[in-house]
Design an enzyme around this catalytic site. Sequence first.
Site, PDB file in Angstrom:
ATOM      1  N   ASP A 227      -1.733  10.750  -3.061  1.00 12.21           N
ATOM      2  CA  ASP A 227      -2.231   9.244  -3.843  1.00 12.21           C
ATOM      3  C   ASP A 227      -2.653   9.468  -4.609  1.00 12.21           C
ATOM      4  O   ASP A 227      -1.820   9.192  -6.645  1.00 12.21           O
ATOM      5  CB  ASP A 227      -3.357   9.021  -3.358  1.00 12.21           C
ATOM      6  CG  ASP A 227      -2.687   7.724  -1.967  1.00 12.21           C
ATOM      7  OD1 ASP A 227      -2.608   8.220  -0.743  1.00 12.21           O
ATOM      8  OD2 ASP A 227      -2.799   6.745  -2.431  1.00 12.21           O
TER       9      ASP A 227
ATOM     10  N   ARG B 264       1.237  -1.368   0.392  1.00 17.39           N
ATOM     11  CA  ARG B 264      -0.322   0.215  -0.216  1.00 17.39           C
ATOM     12  C   ARG B 264       0.863   1.472  -0.233  1.00 17.39           C
ATOM     13  O   ARG B 264       2.061   0.817   0.186  1.00 17.39           O
ATOM     14  CB  ARG B 264      -1.180  -0.324   0.955  1.00 17.39           C
ATOM     15  CG  ARG B 264      -0.168  -0.794   2.362  1.00 17.39           C
ATOM     16  CD  ARG B 264      -0.569  -0.083   3.440  1.00 17.39           C
ATOM     17  NE  ARG B 264      -0.449   1.729   3.319  1.00 17.39           N
ATOM     18  CZ  ARG B 264       0.822   2.541   4.119  1.00 17.39           C
ATOM     19  NH1 ARG B 264       1.521   2.107   4.133  1.00 17.39           N
ATOM     20  NH2 ARG B 264       0.413   4.064   3.615  1.00 17.39           N
ATOM     21  N   GLY B 265       0.149   2.335  -0.351  1.00 13.41           N
ATOM     22  CA  GLY B 265       1.068   3.163   0.225  1.00 13.41           C
ATOM     23  C   GLY B 265       1.638   3.980  -2.102  1.00 13.41           C
ATOM     24  O   GLY B 265       1.273   2.857  -2.920  1.00 13.41           O
ATOM     25  N   ALA B 266       1.135   5.229  -2.609  1.00 16.99           N
ATOM     26  CA  ALA B 266       0.368   5.141  -3.139  1.00 16.99           C
ATOM     27  C   ALA B 266       2.215   4.839  -4.555  1.00 16.99           C
ATOM     28  O   ALA B 266       2.090   3.639  -5.636  1.00 16.99           O
ATOM     29  CB  ALA B 266       0.686   6.932  -4.408  1.00 16.99           C
TER      30      ALA B 266
ATOM     31  N   GLN C  58      -3.672   3.428   9.507  1.00 14.87           N
ATOM     32  CA  GLN C  58      -2.037   3.203   9.185  1.00 14.87           C
ATOM     33  C   GLN C  58      -0.512   3.579   9.962  1.00 14.87           C
ATOM     34  O   GLN C  58       0.468   3.255  10.139  1.00 14.87           O
ATOM     35  CB  GLN C  58      -1.659   3.099   7.305  1.00 14.87           C
ATOM     36  CG  GLN C  58      -2.409   2.752   6.561  1.00 14.87           C
ATOM     37  CD  GLN C  58      -3.922   2.962   6.308  1.00 14.87           C
ATOM     38  OE1 GLN C  58      -4.759   3.319   7.283  1.00 14.87           O
ATOM     39  NE2 GLN C  58      -4.387   2.729   5.128  1.00 14.87           N
TER      40      GLN C  58
ATOM     41  N   ASN D 277      -5.963  12.164  -0.377  1.00 19.93           N
ATOM     42  CA  ASN D 277      -4.700  11.566   0.610  1.00 19.93           C
ATOM     43  C   ASN D 277      -5.848  10.357   0.952  1.00 19.93           C
ATOM     44  O   ASN D 277      -7.287  10.990   1.139  1.00 19.93           O
ATOM     45  CB  ASN D 277      -4.113  12.371   1.087  1.00 19.93           C
ATOM     46  CG  ASN D 277      -2.147  11.717   1.789  1.00 19.93           C
ATOM     47  OD1 ASN D 277      -2.603  10.265   1.412  1.00 19.93           O
ATOM     48  ND2 ASN D 277      -2.954  11.881   3.606  1.00 19.93           N
ATOM     49  N   LYS D 278      -4.945   9.623   2.115  1.00 18.37           N
ATOM     50  CA  LYS D 278      -6.071   9.335   2.921  1.00 18.37           C
ATOM     51  C   LYS D 278      -6.570   9.356   3.969  1.00 18.37           C
ATOM     52  O   LYS D 278      -6.709  10.640   4.212  1.00 18.37           O
ATOM     53  CB  LYS D 278      -5.153   8.670   4.049  1.00 18.37           C
ATOM     54  CG  LYS D 278      -5.759   7.806   4.887  1.00 18.37           C
ATOM     55  CD  LYS D 278      -6.779   6.527   4.500  1.00 18.37           C
ATOM     56  CE  LYS D 278      -5.657   5.864   3.468  1.00 18.37           C
ATOM     57  NZ  LYS D 278      -6.408   4.779   2.696  1.00 18.37           N
TER      58      LYS D 278
ATOM     59  N   ARG E  54      -6.991  -1.042  -7.475  1.00 18.77           N
ATOM     60  CA  ARG E  54      -7.298   0.365  -6.738  1.00 18.77           C
ATOM     61  C   ARG E  54      -7.487   1.243  -7.453  1.00 18.77           C
ATOM     62  O   ARG E  54      -6.485   1.639  -8.313  1.00 18.77           O
ATOM     63  CB  ARG E  54      -6.189   0.315  -5.412  1.00 18.77           C
ATOM     64  CG  ARG E  54      -6.662  -0.599  -4.622  1.00 18.77           C
ATOM     65  CD  ARG E  54      -5.136  -0.238  -3.015  1.00 18.77           C
ATOM     66  NE  ARG E  54      -6.463   0.577  -2.524  1.00 18.77           N
ATOM     67  CZ  ARG E  54      -5.565   0.869  -1.028  1.00 18.77           C
ATOM     68  NH1 ARG E  54      -4.635   0.870  -1.177  1.00 18.77           N
ATOM     69  NH2 ARG E  54      -5.723   1.761  -0.253  1.00 18.77           N
TER      70      ARG E  54
HETATM   71  O1  MRU Z   1      -4.887   3.300   1.548  1.00 18.87           O
HETATM   72  P1  MRU Z   1      -3.165   3.564   1.843  1.00 18.87           P
HETATM   73  O2  MRU Z   1      -2.236   2.694   3.109  1.00 18.87           O
HETATM   74  O3  MRU Z   1      -2.455   2.917   0.393  1.00 18.87           O
HETATM   75  O4  MRU Z   1      -2.896   4.730   1.623  1.00 18.87           O
HETATM   76  C1  MRU Z   1      -2.283   5.666   1.769  1.00 18.87           C
HETATM   77  C2  MRU Z   1      -1.842   6.819   1.871  1.00 18.87           C
HETATM   78  O5  MRU Z   1      -2.830   7.956   1.873  1.00 18.87           O
HETATM   79  C3  MRU Z   1      -0.212   7.324   1.588  1.00 18.87           C
HETATM   80  O6  MRU Z   1      -0.129   8.812   2.599  1.00 18.87           O
HETATM   81  C4  MRU Z   1       0.090   8.093   0.075  1.00 18.87           C
HETATM   82  O7  MRU Z   1      -0.302   6.914  -0.643  1.00 18.87           O
HETATM   83  C5  MRU Z   1       1.383   8.461   0.339  1.00 18.87           C
HETATM   84  S1  MRU Z   1       2.127   7.197   0.309  1.00 18.87           S
HETATM   85  C6  MRU Z   1       3.700   7.792   0.314  1.00 18.87           C
END
Ligand code: MRU
Length: 350
Positions: free
Chosen positions: A242, A57-59, A201, A252-253, A100
């Site tokens: 993201d 996970r994480g972009a 997270q 973002n999240k 996703r």
């Molecule tokens: O749902 P996730 O855990 O994949 O969400 C991740 C985030 O929102 C992060 O802040 C984003 O991807 C940036 S990671 C460098």
Amino acid sequence: MSSTSAQATHKSPPPAIKWDGKNLQLLDQTRLPDTVVYEPQTNIEKTWAAIKALKVRGAPAIGIATAYGLVVAMQPHDGAAPEDFRRALKNAADYLISARPTAVNLEWAAKQMCEVAKSTPTVAALTRHAEQIHEDDIAMCTAIGEHGVHLITEGSTVLTHCNAGALAVSALGTATAPMYLAHKQGVRFSVFADETRPLLQGARLTSWELAQAGIDVSLLCDNMAASLMQAGKVDLVIVGTDRVAANGDVVNKIGTLGVAVLAKHFGVPFYVACPASTYDLDTATGADVPIEQRDADEVRAPWALPGVKVHNPAFDVTPKDLVTGYITNVGLISTDQLNVLADANINLRP
Ligand code: MRU
């Protein structure tokens, strides 16, 4: 920069992605921090499921996993007729993109791999490009750290949301890169990590990752940020993203928007760490970004009634006007300077 103590050590978390030139393994982040276990990605269905379930996970990490996942998927097709190779790759890419919708890096990496195959439809060429995406990511994180480290001064407190650290990217992470570099330089500062409901997270990953690195981190429930800012205990916010839309809106999240509104209200600078790979020139504004809706049980478990109705968007959109600056691999820039990031994004293309 203010006075510094002796250089501090930096213990990195285990890598989210392991690649040996042929085989892909993903750290199962849903089991952190209790269990560190890697899952071999032997077929594309496994990689799709790992992305969907947030094992990876994480972009940026999703983008890298996608590129390597496509290499693995195409290994049995090496030597196929060019048109057959490209068709199989396109099908595999479309399939992974469906896992996703919000983080642009997934689609970005998948499309880059298809672009490479236009001129060179071989597994060797795909492998080289996937490794390039991974290497570029590491370099961009370091550059983000260098462009943002001066924001973290002696005695300051930084608030962050979700996990935009090494686990979400590679090397130094994005939002955490200035923190890791400041810590390495001996700057004494502290971090507040929002727990980040519903999948935690911040609680499971960010507080674990930063504590392991020896950074002074305190975990807080998402609803505590307001009173903390009101008490003057937050000097700046740094979050990851993201997707940054062409106009600068930040996706973002879920919960990031609330933090940004609070920061504006209390006069706290709000920074977004964004590698060029996460800047989306093809999407005009945040309103055009598809927001992933996730399973209701993520919010219900383990407290609510099994049948209770749930609202569970995984991301929100922070309007560009709430952003103080973007900490990017090409500098700390304002909304007016996003053209610099656009050029950097174009330079990453094959
Ligand atoms: O749902 P996730 O855990 O994949 O969400 C991740 C985030 O929102 C992060 O802040 C984003 O991807 C940036 S990671 C460098």
